[in-house]
Design a protein around this motif. Structure first.
Motif, PDB file in Angstrom:
ATOM      1  N   GLY A   1     -13.000  -7.649   4.665  1.00  0.00           N
ATOM      2  CA  GLY A   1     -12.132  -8.321   3.707  1.00  0.00           C
ATOM      3  C   GLY A   1     -11.576  -7.448   2.601  1.00  0.00           C
ATOM      4  N   TYR A   2     -12.206  -6.324   2.360  1.00  0.00           N
ATOM      5  CA  TYR A   2     -11.829  -5.463   1.240  1.00  0.00           C
ATOM      6  C   TYR A   2     -10.599  -4.624   1.585  1.00  0.00           C
ATOM      7  N   ASP A   3      -9.742  -4.389   0.587  1.00  0.00           N
ATOM      8  CA  ASP A   3      -8.493  -3.660   0.798  1.00  0.00           C
ATOM      9  C   ASP A   3      -8.438  -2.449  -0.133  1.00  0.00           C
ATOM     10  N   TRP A   4      -8.767  -1.259   0.387  1.00  0.00           N
ATOM     11  CA  TRP A   4      -8.700  -0.050  -0.431  1.00  0.00           C
ATOM     12  C   TRP A   4      -7.271   0.256  -0.874  1.00  0.00           C
ATOM     13  N   GLN A   5      -6.298  -0.029  -0.021  1.00  0.00           N
ATOM     14  CA  GLN A   5      -4.911   0.302  -0.366  1.00  0.00           C
ATOM     15  C   GLN A   5      -4.464  -0.370  -1.663  1.00  0.00           C
ATOM     16  N   ARG A   6      -5.030  -1.544  -1.981  1.00  0.00           N
ATOM     17  CA  ARG A   6      -4.711  -2.199  -3.255  1.00  0.00           C
ATOM     18  C   ARG A   6      -5.153  -1.329  -4.425  1.00  0.00           C
ATOM     19  N   CYS A   7      -6.367  -0.787  -4.328  1.00  0.00           N
ATOM     20  CA  CYS A   7      -6.881   0.093  -5.376  1.00  0.00           C
ATOM     21  C   CYS A   7      -6.062   1.382  -5.453  1.00  0.00           C
ATOM     22  N   GLU A   8      -5.766   1.928  -4.305  1.00  0.00           N
ATOM     23  CA  GLU A   8      -4.979   3.161  -4.260  1.00  0.00           C
ATOM     24  C   GLU A   8      -3.609   2.959  -4.888  1.00  0.00           C
ATOM     25  N   ALA A   9      -2.981   1.824  -4.608  1.00  0.00           N
ATOM     26  CA  ALA A   9      -1.670   1.540  -5.193  1.00  0.00           C
ATOM     27  C   ALA A   9      -1.755   1.402  -6.705  1.00  0.00           C
ATOM     28  N   ALA A  10      -2.828   0.784  -7.198  1.00  0.00           N
ATOM     29  CA  ALA A  10      -2.993   0.637  -8.647  1.00  0.00           C
ATOM     30  C   ALA A  10      -3.144   1.999  -9.316  1.00  0.00           C
ATOM     31  N   LEU A  11      -3.893   2.896  -8.695  1.00  0.00           N
ATOM     32  CA  LEU A  11      -4.014   4.247  -9.230  1.00  0.00           C
ATOM     33  C   LEU A  11      -2.669   4.969  -9.211  1.00  0.00           C
ATOM     34  N   ASN A  12      -1.959   4.844  -8.099  1.00  0.00           N
ATOM     35  CA  ASN A  12      -0.698   5.564  -7.957  1.00  0.00           C
ATOM     36  C   ASN A  12       0.426   4.984  -8.807  1.00  0.00           C
TER      37      ASN A  12
ATOM     38  N   TRP B   1     -21.923   7.946 -14.796  1.00  0.00           N
ATOM     39  CA  TRP B   1     -22.386   7.606 -13.440  1.00  0.00           C
ATOM     40  C   TRP B   1     -23.065   6.243 -13.488  1.00  0.00           C
ATOM     41  N   PRO B   2     -22.819   5.344 -12.533  1.00  0.00           N
ATOM     42  CA  PRO B   2     -21.930   5.512 -11.390  1.00  0.00           C
ATOM     43  C   PRO B   2     -20.522   5.008 -11.708  1.00  0.00           C
ATOM     44  N   GLY B   3     -19.895   5.654 -12.643  1.00  0.00           N
ATOM     45  CA  GLY B   3     -18.564   5.246 -13.079  1.00  0.00           C
ATOM     46  C   GLY B   3     -17.486   6.138 -12.501  1.00  0.00           C
ATOM     47  N   SER B   4     -16.275   5.913 -13.008  1.00  0.00           N
ATOM     48  CA  SER B   4     -15.112   6.674 -12.565  1.00  0.00           C
ATOM     49  C   SER B   4     -13.961   6.314 -13.489  1.00  0.00           C
ATOM     50  N   VAL B   5     -12.810   6.917 -13.247  1.00  0.00           N
ATOM     51  CA  VAL B   5     -11.624   6.561 -14.031  1.00  0.00           C
ATOM     52  C   VAL B   5     -11.269   5.089 -13.860  1.00  0.00           C
ATOM     53  N   LEU B   6     -11.721   4.464 -12.774  1.00  0.00           N
ATOM     54  CA  LEU B   6     -11.377   3.073 -12.500  1.00  0.00           C
ATOM     55  C   LEU B   6     -11.878   2.122 -13.579  1.00  0.00           C
ATOM     56  N   GLU B   7     -12.988   2.463 -14.245  1.00  0.00           N
ATOM     57  CA  GLU B   7     -13.537   1.531 -15.217  1.00  0.00           C
ATOM     58  C   GLU B   7     -12.667   1.386 -16.454  1.00  0.00           C
ATOM     59  N   PHE B   8     -11.684   2.277 -16.633  1.00  0.00           N
ATOM     60  CA  PHE B   8     -10.792   2.210 -17.795  1.00  0.00           C
ATOM     61  C   PHE B   8      -9.427   1.604 -17.467  1.00  0.00           C
ATOM     62  N   MET B   9      -9.211   1.196 -16.227  1.00  0.00           N
ATOM     63  CA  MET B   9      -7.879   0.735 -15.815  1.00  0.00           C
ATOM     64  C   MET B   9      -7.384  -0.440 -16.652  1.00  0.00           C
ATOM     65  N   LYS B  10      -8.293  -1.341 -17.031  1.00  0.00           N
ATOM     66  CA  LYS B  10      -7.876  -2.556 -17.742  1.00  0.00           C
ATOM     67  C   LYS B  10      -7.578  -2.323 -19.222  1.00  0.00           C
ATOM     68  N   VAL B  11      -7.928  -1.159 -19.740  1.00  0.00           N
ATOM     69  CA  VAL B  11      -7.705  -0.906 -21.166  1.00  0.00           C
ATOM     70  C   VAL B  11      -6.512   0.009 -21.417  1.00  0.00           C
ATOM     71  N   ILE B  12      -5.951   0.610 -20.382  1.00  0.00           N
ATOM     72  CA  ILE B  12      -4.849   1.553 -20.578  1.00  0.00           C
ATOM     73  C   ILE B  12      -3.643   0.870 -21.215  1.00  0.00           C
TER      74      ILE B  12
END
Length: 380
Positions: A57-68, A103-114
């Protein structure tokens, strides 16, 4: 050439996603735990459910698109390619800010505050401080290179971040972090580059000394209890990553289920939840992070930071302005009097009623409010 800043886009090959699903379909599962809670680790049924969703059910491309959708770059610092997100505000008075994950973090944890940080007017706060936001991936994490030699501890990372901010042309900046990000941000403050006007920590490296134990307040006594619980029941991951990261890495690199369990357990243990990690973060948000570790094969290289900087989490005197936000379910909650002993210019202190270890990820609105309140005192 070494000072070049190169645009970057995430592009995970389809073969890697197919391989992930194939491995998930062929996992060999252990027997179920012999307890009814998480005290032996992630319960079998809970992890099987998460991995079934990851596979189907999970869609990595959604995450990839958000990063890009964000401006991403790489730059070479000390022969290591460092990945970072860099979003400039349109405001002429914006303050440059570097955010560092753990750890176990990444740049993703800041996406909602940018968005709120770079464009406060669009989020209902036109008079709030605006920021140019820089979010690097730690060496060995995500899309940054993996160190090929020893030496990439928090002090070297802090020096690299200072170089990065100079390379971006920022003659004045502030820094923020929690977990390893707190250690790196503390190291930036200790280096005291003239460009850095202050720091904010959501996991301050502050601890009691022997004399404190004679007159602990009720809140401090609870903090000491939490520290003991962490040492006795929740720190095995750090001991293993700090002593045998390579041995651990073989399992994390070969088994997506193993990588998922290794991270998912910490989301459950360290978020502000009612018994399940999903109370604080969605399955997709957690799997975005887990997938990032898996798809970049960062299990061993991220763990190695614990080996490089085993003694990084120690109290350090900071003479730059410091702000602290203590979220409700942080791993431990030091007291202000302990902090004032080593932070000689403590300008902001707030203890919040919500949020956990992954503050920006769990409570982005509160996180942004804290940074605005803190850095306004430094920028004025």
């Amino acid at each position: 050439m070494t000072a070049a800043i190169t645009p970057f886009r995430v592009a995970i090959p389809q073969e890697a996603l197919d391989d992930l699903r194939h491995r998930l379909s062929r996992n060999r599962w252990p027997e179920a735990q012999t307890v009814a809670d998480w005290s032996q680790g992630v319960p079998l049924g809970t992890l099987r459910d998460l991995c079934a969703y990851w596979a189907a059910g999970y869609d990595w491309q959604r995450c990839e698109a958000a990063l890009n959708a964000l401006p991403q770059f790489t730059t070479l610092i000390d022969d290591l390619s460092i990945h970072f997100i860099h979003v400039r505000s349109s405001r002429p008075d914006a303050l440059p800010l570097i955010l560092t994950h753990g750890w176990p973090g990444s740049v993703l944890e800041f996406m909602k505050v940018i968005g709120p940080l770079t464009d406060p007017a669009a989020y209902g706060a036109p008079d709030a401080q605006a920021f140019h936001v820089v979010i690097p991936s730690l060496p060995g994490y995500g899309f940054s290179d993996k160190p090929r030699t020893t030496g990439w501890g928090v002090e070297k990372i802090a020096d690299a971040w200072i170089q990065l901010m100079r390379r971006l042309g920022y003659a004045r900046f502030v820094a923020q972090g929690g977990d390893w990000g707190a250690a790196v941000t503390t190291a930036i403050a200790m280096a005291a580059p003239p460009e850095c006007i202050g720091v904010h920590l959501n996991m301050p490296l502050v601890f009691p000394v022997e004399s404190d134990f004679a007159d602990l307040t009720p809140a401090e006594a609870k903090t000491v209890e939490r520290m003991k619980y962490y040492q006795d029941h929740d720190s095995a991951y750090a001991k293993l990553q700090g002593t045998r990261p390579q041995t651990l890495g073989y399992g994390l690199s070969d088994s997506p289920v193993g990588q998922a369990a290794w991270i998912y357990e910490k989301f459950q243990a360290w978020t502000d939840n009612r018994g399940a990690a999903e109370d604080a973060l969605t399955r997709d948000e957690m799997l975005d992070v887990i997938s990032l570790y898996w798809l970049t094969n960062s299990g061993a290289s991220s763990a190695r930071l614990y080996w490089e900087s085993a003694n990084a989490f120690q109290a350090r005197q900071l003479d730059l302005p410091v702000g602290v936000s203590i979220f409700a379910e942080e791993i431990f909650r030091p007291s202000r009097r302990w902090a004032e002993r080593i932070y000689t210019r403590l300008v902001h202190w707030n203890e919040l009623d919500a949020g956990g270890h992954f503050a920006a990820f769990e409570q982005p609105t509160l996180f942004v409010q804290e940074l605005r309140a803190c850095f306004k005192l430094m920028a004025d």
